[in-house]
Design an enzyme around this catalytic site. Structure first.
Site, PDB file in Angstrom:
ATOM      1  N   CYS A 115       0.802  -1.158   0.167  1.00  0.00           N
ATOM      2  CA  CYS A 115      -0.126  -0.009   0.053  1.00  0.00           C
ATOM      3  C   CYS A 115       0.800   1.294   0.133  1.00  0.00           C
ATOM      4  O   CYS A 115       0.329   2.356  -0.228  1.00  0.00           O
ATOM      5  CB  CYS A 115      -0.871   0.049   1.169  1.00  0.00           C
ATOM      6  SG  CYS A 115      -2.013  -1.572   1.285  1.00  0.00           S
ATOM      7  N   HIS A 254      -2.855   6.997   3.937  1.00  0.00           N
ATOM      8  CA  HIS A 254      -3.292   5.773   3.471  1.00  0.00           C
ATOM      9  C   HIS A 254      -4.421   5.363   4.233  1.00  0.00           C
ATOM     10  O   HIS A 254      -4.835   5.290   5.379  1.00  0.00           O
ATOM     11  CB  HIS A 254      -2.442   4.809   3.600  1.00  0.00           C
ATOM     12  CG  HIS A 254      -2.652   3.241   3.072  1.00  0.00           C
ATOM     13  ND1 HIS A 254      -3.595   3.032   1.820  1.00  0.00           N
ATOM     14  CD2 HIS A 254      -2.720   2.221   3.709  1.00  0.00           C
ATOM     15  CE1 HIS A 254      -3.913   1.771   1.860  1.00  0.00           C
ATOM     16  NE2 HIS A 254      -3.309   1.131   2.760  1.00  0.00           N
ATOM     17  N   ASN A 284     -10.080  -0.261   1.856  1.00  0.00           N
ATOM     18  CA  ASN A 284      -8.714  -0.179   1.589  1.00  0.00           C
ATOM     19  C   ASN A 284      -8.284  -0.434   0.182  1.00  0.00           C
ATOM     20  O   ASN A 284      -8.548  -1.703  -0.150  1.00  0.00           O
ATOM     21  CB  ASN A 284      -7.693  -0.822   2.548  1.00  0.00           C
ATOM     22  CG  ASN A 284      -6.397  -0.885   2.412  1.00  0.00           C
ATOM     23  OD1 ASN A 284      -5.815  -0.381   1.285  1.00  0.00           O
ATOM     24  ND2 ASN A 284      -5.513  -1.203   3.417  1.00  0.00           N
TER      25      ASN A 284
END
Ligand code: COA
Length: 332
Positions: A115, A254, A284
């Protein structure tokens, strides 16, 4: 002497239309909207159709970013794709997008940093621009996590979603990407991983039977790492840019879990109005999460020329990455 830096001159995003809500998930696994909302902050996520690969989402985000920057595909020197869900292990998804865009002059490769991939990608692009090697670079984060999700595992399937975001980077003599802080701790490699399909556990009957082609995660350990690293990486990058937390106009973290985002904001002593959150709508989306959030933050009037913006992420590796930007996309 003038400093040559990279700056973001165009942004784009794309999410597939189909939405999967927490209520839908209640019918699939033993979970509840209440549990998912309080433990993660997520309400719904977008899911790509079965026949759609990550390159298709990335291509749409890329076209929007190019249009926003005013560049044509032929003017690109490099296309860099951050993804943990490439169309195939090879060739690079960046090459597939390069062909579809018609970016005939561009080099192309993929980058895998979980990520944190999009910010890692920005750092590579910025270095190419600062060195004078390239002028126009497209960085894309694109993911179809729904295809590596075990839809019978309630501890992971509620967390992820599909989407793509992209940014065009060009040289500037004013502001731009001021500093980066990148890091990795490979001792956490076995806390977030996809064991099958590579050279360790190639596809065969056993790996498929043991569901090795799905993402595995020790949620608790990743959570602790994230809470520690997100705040620290934000402070470290500000220090490198000779700035202080009070100079920050907007933090774009994030989007994995609101509790992790809150902890980072607290470390920087930032109020809610200075932290961008769109996690409830998307879950996510790994390397796509930061560019999608950046596009939406700008749509909400929160990203303006001259603003100091911090991007920070953590992910599989385990990795972390942060950057501080003095926003300068020029006049449009
Ligand atoms: N619905 C209901 N209960 C669930 C559930 C779900 N979807 N998923 C897990 N549970 C249960 C667990 O089985 C556990 O039950 P038990 O106490 O009876 O064993 C309980 O909820 C608590 O689980 P735990 O893992 O301790 O919860 P948590 O507070 O750590 O939250 C995460 C779990 C996954 C939300 C959290 O650890 C997290 O966000 N980690 C980081 C993950 C991440 O961001 N990954 C991507 C990195 S880029």
């Amino acid at each position: 002497m003038m400093v040559r830096r990279a700056t973001i001159t165009g942004l784009g995003k794309y999410v597939p239309p189909k939405v999967l809500t927490n209520k839908d998930l209640e019918k699939m696994v033993d979970t509840s909207d209440e549990w998912i909302t309080t433990r993660t902050g997520i309400k719904e996520r977008h899911i790509a159709d079965n026949d759609v690969p990550a390159s298709e989402l990335g291509l749409k985000a890329a076209r929007e970013a190019l249009q926003d920057s005013g560049l044509t595909a032929e003017e690109l020197d490099l296309i860099l794709v951050a993804t943990v869900t490439p169309d195939m292990l090879f060739p690079a998804t960046a090459c597939i997008i390069q062909e579809k865009l018609g970016a005939t002059k561009a080099a192309a490769f993929d980058l895998e940093a979980g990520c944190s991939g999009f910010i890692y990608g920005l750092s590579v692009a910025a270095s190419f621009i600062e060195s004078g090697m390239y002028e126009n670079i497209l960085v894309i984060g694109t993911e179809i996590l729904s295809k590596i999700t075990d839809w019978e595992d309630r501890s992971t399937c509620v967390l992820f979603g599909d989407g793509a975001g992209a940014a065009v980077l060009q040289p500037t003599e004013k502001g731009g990407l001021l500093a980066f802080d990148l890091g990795a701790d490979g001792s956490g490699a076995n806390t977030l991983y996809l064991p099958g399909g590579g050279s360790l556990n190639p596809a065969d009957e056993t790996t498929i039977k043991e569901k090795m082609h799905y993402l595995k995660m020790e949620g608790n350990q990743v959570f602790k790492f994230a809470v520690k690293r997100m705040g620290q990486a934000s402070l470290d990058v500000l220090k490198k840019a000779n700035l202080k937390p009070e100079d920050v106009d907007l933090l774009v973290p994030h989007q994995a879990n609101t509790r992790i985002i809150d902890a980072a904001a607290k470390r920087l002593n930032l109020g809610e109005d200075k932290v961008f959150v769109n996690l409830p709508k998307y879950g996510n989306t790994s390397s796509a999460s930061i560019p999608i959030a950046l596009v939406e933050a700008r749509e909400n009037g929160l990203v303006n020329n001259g603003d100091i913006i911090v991007l920070v992420a953590f992910g599989a590796g385990l990795t972390w990455a942060s950057t501080v930007i003095e926003w300068n996309e020029g006049e449009k």
